[in-house]
Write a protein that holds these residues in place. Structure first.
Motif, PDB file in Angstrom:
ATOM      1  N   GLN A  76       0.827  -1.212   0.000  1.00 20.65           N
ATOM      2  CA  GLN A  76       0.000   0.000   0.000  1.00 20.65           C
ATOM      3  C   GLN A  76       0.856   1.255   0.000  1.00 20.65           C
ATOM      4  O   GLN A  76       0.545   2.244  -0.684  1.00 20.65           O
ATOM      5  N   LEU A  77       1.941   1.217   0.781  1.00 24.82           N
ATOM      6  CA  LEU A  77       2.841   2.380   0.820  1.00 24.82           C
ATOM      7  C   LEU A  77       3.502   2.609  -0.537  1.00 24.82           C
ATOM      8  O   LEU A  77       3.607   3.745  -1.010  1.00 24.82           O
ATOM      9  N   GLN A  78       3.947   1.496  -1.174  1.00 27.85           N
ATOM     10  CA  GLN A  78       4.569   1.638  -2.503  1.00 27.85           C
ATOM     11  C   GLN A  78       3.575   2.187  -3.519  1.00 27.85           C
ATOM     12  O   GLN A  78       3.907   3.044  -4.338  1.00 27.85           O
ATOM     13  N   LEU A  79       2.344   1.671  -3.472  1.00 28.96           N
ATOM     14  CA  LEU A  79       1.334   2.149  -4.413  1.00 28.96           C
ATOM     15  C   LEU A  79       1.007   3.622  -4.173  1.00 28.96           C
ATOM     16  O   LEU A  79       0.872   4.416  -5.117  1.00 28.96           O
ATOM     17  N   ALA A  80       0.905   4.012  -2.907  1.00 25.96           N
ATOM     18  CA  ALA A  80       0.612   5.419  -2.600  1.00 25.96           C
ATOM     19  C   ALA A  80       1.749   6.324  -3.068  1.00 25.96           C
ATOM     20  O   ALA A  80       1.514   7.405  -3.614  1.00 25.96           O
ATOM     21  N   ARG A  81       2.986   5.870  -2.858  1.00 22.75           N
ATOM     22  CA  ARG A  81       4.125   6.680  -3.310  1.00 22.75           C
ATOM     23  C   ARG A  81       4.139   6.819  -4.824  1.00 22.75           C
ATOM     24  O   ARG A  81       4.391   7.900  -5.367  1.00 22.75           O
ATOM     25  N   ALA A  82       3.877   5.690  -5.518  1.00 27.31           N
ATOM     26  CA  ALA A  82       3.881   5.753  -6.983  1.00 27.31           C
ATOM     27  C   ALA A  82       2.786   6.676  -7.507  1.00 27.31           C
ATOM     28  O   ALA A  82       3.009   7.482  -8.417  1.00 27.31           O
ATOM     29  N   CYS A  83       1.588   6.568  -6.916  1.00 25.51           N
ATOM     30  CA  CYS A  83       0.479   7.447  -7.349  1.00 25.51           C
ATOM     31  C   CYS A  83       0.799   8.903  -7.045  1.00 25.51           C
ATOM     32  O   CYS A  83       0.531   9.800  -7.858  1.00 25.51           O
ATOM     33  N   LYS A  84       1.371   9.144  -5.850  1.00 24.45           N
ATOM     34  CA  LYS A  84       1.709  10.528  -5.494  1.00 24.45           C
ATOM     35  C   LYS A  84       2.763  11.101  -6.436  1.00 24.45           C
ATOM     36  O   LYS A  84       2.667  12.241  -6.899  1.00 24.45           O
ATOM     37  N   ALA A  85       3.792  10.288  -6.730  1.00 27.25           N
ATOM     38  CA  ALA A  85       4.840  10.764  -7.644  1.00 27.25           C
ATOM     39  C   ALA A  85       4.290  11.019  -9.030  1.00 27.25           C
ATOM     40  O   ALA A  85       4.645  11.999  -9.703  1.00 27.25           O
ATOM     41  N   HIS A  86       3.354  10.135  -9.459  1.00 19.08           N
ATOM     42  CA  HIS A  86       2.755  10.327 -10.795  1.00 19.08           C
ATOM     43  C   HIS A  86       1.944  11.620 -10.852  1.00 19.08           C
ATOM     44  O   HIS A  86       2.083  12.419 -11.796  1.00 19.08           O
ATOM     45  N   ASN A  87       1.119  11.848  -9.849  1.00 22.29           N
ATOM     46  CA  ASN A  87       0.297  13.058  -9.846  1.00 22.29           C
ATOM     47  C   ASN A  87       1.145  14.321  -9.706  1.00 22.29           C
ATOM     48  O   ASN A  87       0.873  15.348 -10.347  1.00 22.29           O
ATOM     49  N   ASP A  88       2.183  14.256  -8.860  1.00 22.57           N
ATOM     50  CA  ASP A  88       3.084  15.415  -8.746  1.00 22.57           C
ATOM     51  C   ASP A  88       3.792  15.697 -10.057  1.00 22.57           C
ATOM     52  O   ASP A  88       4.009  16.854 -10.443  1.00 22.57           O
ATOM     53  N   MET A  89       4.184  14.621 -10.744  1.00 18.12           N
ATOM     54  CA  MET A  89       4.832  14.802 -12.051  1.00 18.12           C
ATOM     55  C   MET A  89       3.892  15.478 -13.045  1.00 18.12           C
ATOM     56  O   MET A  89       4.303  16.346 -13.821  1.00 18.12           O
ATOM     57  N   LEU A  90       2.610  15.078 -13.019  1.00 19.32           N
ATOM     58  CA  LEU A  90       1.635  15.719 -13.918  1.00 19.32           C
ATOM     59  C   LEU A  90       1.468  17.203 -13.593  1.00 19.32           C
ATOM     60  O   LEU A  90       1.406  18.056 -14.491  1.00 19.32           O
ATOM     61  N   GLN A  91       1.411  17.532 -12.314  1.00 18.59           N
ATOM     62  CA  GLN A  91       1.284  18.944 -11.924  1.00 18.59           C
ATOM     63  C   GLN A  91       2.500  19.745 -12.363  1.00 18.59           C
ATOM     64  O   GLN A  91       2.388  20.863 -12.871  1.00 18.59           O
ATOM     65  N   THR A  92       3.699  19.148 -12.158  1.00 22.09           N
ATOM     66  CA  THR A  92       4.925  19.839 -12.600  1.00 22.09           C
ATOM     67  C   THR A  92       4.938  20.030 -14.102  1.00 22.09           C
ATOM     68  O   THR A  92       5.306  21.094 -14.618  1.00 22.09           O
ATOM     69  N   PHE A  93       4.500  18.997 -14.826  1.00 23.11           N
ATOM     70  CA  PHE A  93       4.466  19.076 -16.293  1.00 23.11           C
ATOM     71  C   PHE A  93       3.519  20.182 -16.759  1.00 23.11           C
ATOM     72  O   PHE A  93       3.855  20.985 -17.630  1.00 23.11           O
ATOM     73  N   GLU A  94       2.318  20.238 -16.152  1.00 21.92           N
ATOM     74  CA  GLU A  94       1.376  21.284 -16.541  1.00 21.92           C
ATOM     75  C   GLU A  94       1.895  22.667 -16.180  1.00 21.92           C
ATOM     76  O   GLU A  94       1.704  23.633 -16.928  1.00 21.92           O
ATOM     77  N   ALA A  95       2.578  22.779 -15.035  1.00 19.81           N
ATOM     78  CA  ALA A  95       3.139  24.078 -14.659  1.00 19.81           C
ATOM     79  C   ALA A  95       4.223  24.518 -15.642  1.00 19.81           C
ATOM     80  O   ALA A  95       4.294  25.694 -16.023  1.00 19.81           O
ATOM     81  N   LYS A  96       5.073  23.572 -16.076  1.00 19.38           N
ATOM     82  CA  LYS A  96       6.118  23.916 -17.044  1.00 19.38           C
ATOM     83  C   LYS A  96       5.510  24.322 -18.380  1.00 19.38           C
ATOM     84  O   LYS A  96       5.978  25.259 -19.033  1.00 19.38           O
ATOM     85  N   LEU A  97       4.469  23.611 -18.803  1.00 25.67           N
ATOM     86  CA  LEU A  97       3.814  23.983 -20.064  1.00 25.67           C
ATOM     87  C   LEU A  97       3.205  25.385 -19.965  1.00 25.67           C
ATOM     88  O   LEU A  97       3.278  26.191 -20.902  1.00 25.67           O
ATOM     89  N   ALA A  98       2.609  25.674 -18.812  1.00 27.08           N
ATOM     90  CA  ALA A  98       2.054  27.025 -18.624  1.00 27.08           C
ATOM     91  C   ALA A  98       3.149  28.075 -18.637  1.00 27.08           C
ATOM     92  O   ALA A  98       2.978  29.174 -19.176  1.00 27.08           O
ATOM     93  N   ALA A  99       4.309  27.750 -18.048  1.00 23.79           N
ATOM     94  CA  ALA A  99       5.424  28.706 -18.058  1.00 23.79           C
ATOM     95  C   ALA A  99       5.940  28.936 -19.467  1.00 23.79           C
ATOM     96  O   ALA A  99       6.342  30.042 -19.822  1.00 23.79           O
ATOM     97  N   PHE A 100       5.923  27.867 -20.301  1.00 25.15           N
ATOM     98  CA  PHE A 100       6.349  28.021 -21.696  1.00 25.15           C
ATOM     99  C   PHE A 100       5.271  28.694 -22.541  1.00 25.15           C
ATOM    100  O   PHE A 100       5.530  29.072 -23.689  1.00 25.15           O
ATOM    101  N   GLY A 101       4.070  28.803 -22.005  1.00 24.85           N
ATOM    102  CA  GLY A 101       2.989  29.380 -22.791  1.00 24.85           C
ATOM    103  C   GLY A 101       2.402  28.395 -23.785  1.00 24.85           C
ATOM    104  O   GLY A 101       1.870  28.783 -24.821  1.00 24.85           O
ATOM    105  N   ILE A 102       2.484  27.062 -23.481  1.00 26.62           N
ATOM    106  CA  ILE A 102       2.004  26.030 -24.397  1.00 26.62           C
ATOM    107  C   ILE A 102       0.745  25.407 -23.801  1.00 26.62           C
ATOM    108  O   ILE A 102       0.784  24.824 -22.723  1.00 26.62           O
ATOM    109  N   PRO A 103      -0.409  25.480 -24.476  1.00 29.45           N
ATOM    110  CA  PRO A 103      -1.627  24.836 -23.968  1.00 29.45           C
ATOM    111  C   PRO A 103      -1.560  23.328 -24.140  1.00 29.45           C
ATOM    112  O   PRO A 103      -0.856  22.801 -25.011  1.00 29.45           O
ATOM    113  N   LEU A 104      -2.303  22.602 -23.277  1.00 27.90           N
ATOM    114  CA  LEU A 104      -2.309  21.137 -23.337  1.00 27.90           C
ATOM    115  C   LEU A 104      -2.908  20.624 -24.639  1.00 27.90           C
ATOM    116  O   LEU A 104      -2.580  19.521 -25.083  1.00 27.90           O
ATOM    117  N   ASP A 105      -3.794  21.409 -25.282  1.00 24.83           N
ATOM    118  CA  ASP A 105      -4.429  20.954 -26.520  1.00 24.83           C
ATOM    119  C   ASP A 105      -3.429  20.800 -27.654  1.00 24.83           C
ATOM    120  O   ASP A 105      -3.674  20.058 -28.606  1.00 24.83           O
TER     121      ASP A 105
END
Length: 281
Positions: free
Chosen positions: A238-267
């Motif tokens: 359960q701990l491994q699964l929670a860590r993997a899910c947390k890392a995945h979601n944090d990575m998505l947030q970081t990715f979206e923030a970087k795209l916003a900083a570059f001025g690139i929409p997700l579409d």
């Protein structure tokens, strides 16, 4: 009564371990969030510095190109003016070749013009020399202009390559994280199913057997050890699964923030990033 006692004890142990697991998960998430925030600030600062650096280079290059274009236009104007003066001088030379009789009649006037002609000829020679120098300067400026355009194209190519590598890395991390989450969830469900089955079988064995208190105590201790081992395995998964899910979601947030900083929409990416659900949420 023994079964009820150990069932209650096992439930209390589960509650205690569950509380400890949640506390540890919360502490780990707090430290991870702090570290991620620090990394994001560091990366944003570095990206801002790089962006400002290349913006300054681009602005300087554009200013230099505009200056060189203005100088080229001035040189073209000077060249046209010199060509016109050359044509005038050639016309004067032609006029000097009038018939000898007319030259003799206007000898005094031609002598004056001759003095002016020598001066004009010297001026023409000086003008030609300046024209050669100007043409050489023009070629040098054109060469510098081509070099600057090549450097600008190279910088643009490097920027596009960095963006492609960044997108490819995000896709690979997303695929690996999703696959790992599926495996962990399946393994956890399998262990829970086996644990429930074993508990039912053990209850049936206790109900069907007439064991003495000593043997029953020994079996209970062994059972408790087995349950503790299984619970530890479940908690770890359960701990491994929670860590993997947390890392995945944090990575998505970081990715979206970087795209916003570059001025690139997700579409514009050609795909839509998928969020991974956290177990128990």
């Amino acid at each position: 009564e023994i079964e009820a006692k150990y069932t209650k004890k096992m439930q209390m142990l589960r509650d205690e371990l569950d509380l400890r697991r949640k506390t540890e998960i919360h502490e780990v998430e707090e430290r991870k969030n702090s570290h991620i925030s620090e990394l994001m600030r560091s990366h944003e600062k570095a990206f801002s510095d790089i962006k400002n650096y290349y913006n300054d280079i681009t602005l300087k290059n554009l200013a230099l190109i505009n200056l060189l274009q203005e100088q080229m236009e001035d040189m073209k104007k000077r060249e046209n003016h010199l060509e016109k003066e050359k044509a005038d001088v050639l016309l004067q030379n032609k006029q000097l070749k009038e018939p000898l009789q007319q030259a003799q009649e206007q000898l005094s006037e031609l002598r004056k013009k001759l003095a002016h002609y020598d001066k004009d000829k010297e001026a023409l020679m000086n003008t030609k020399a300046r024209l050669k120098v100007t043409q050489k300067e023009l070629k040098d400026l054109q060469w510098e202009h081509e070099v600057l355009e090549q450097r600008f194209s190279k910088v643009q190519a490097e920027r596009d390559e960095l963006y492609q590598k960044f997108t490819k890395a995000i896709n690979e991390v997303q695929q690996k994280t999703g696959f790992k989450n599926v495996l962990l969830e399946r393994k956890l469900k399998g262990l829970l199913s086996v644990l429930e089955k074993k508990e039912v079988e053990l209850s049936e064995v206790f109900a069907a057997s007439n064991l003495d208190p000593g043997a029953l105590s020994l079996v209970s201790h062994k059972l408790e050890d087995v349950l503790n081992s299984k619970n530890a395995t479940i908690e770890d998964l359960q701990l491994q699964l929670a860590r993997a899910c947390k890392a995945h979601n944090d990575m998505l947030q970081t990715f979206e923030a970087k795209l916003a900083a570059f001025g690139i929409p997700l579409d514009n990416l050609g795909f839509q990033p998928l969020a991974s659900p956290v177990l128990g949420s």
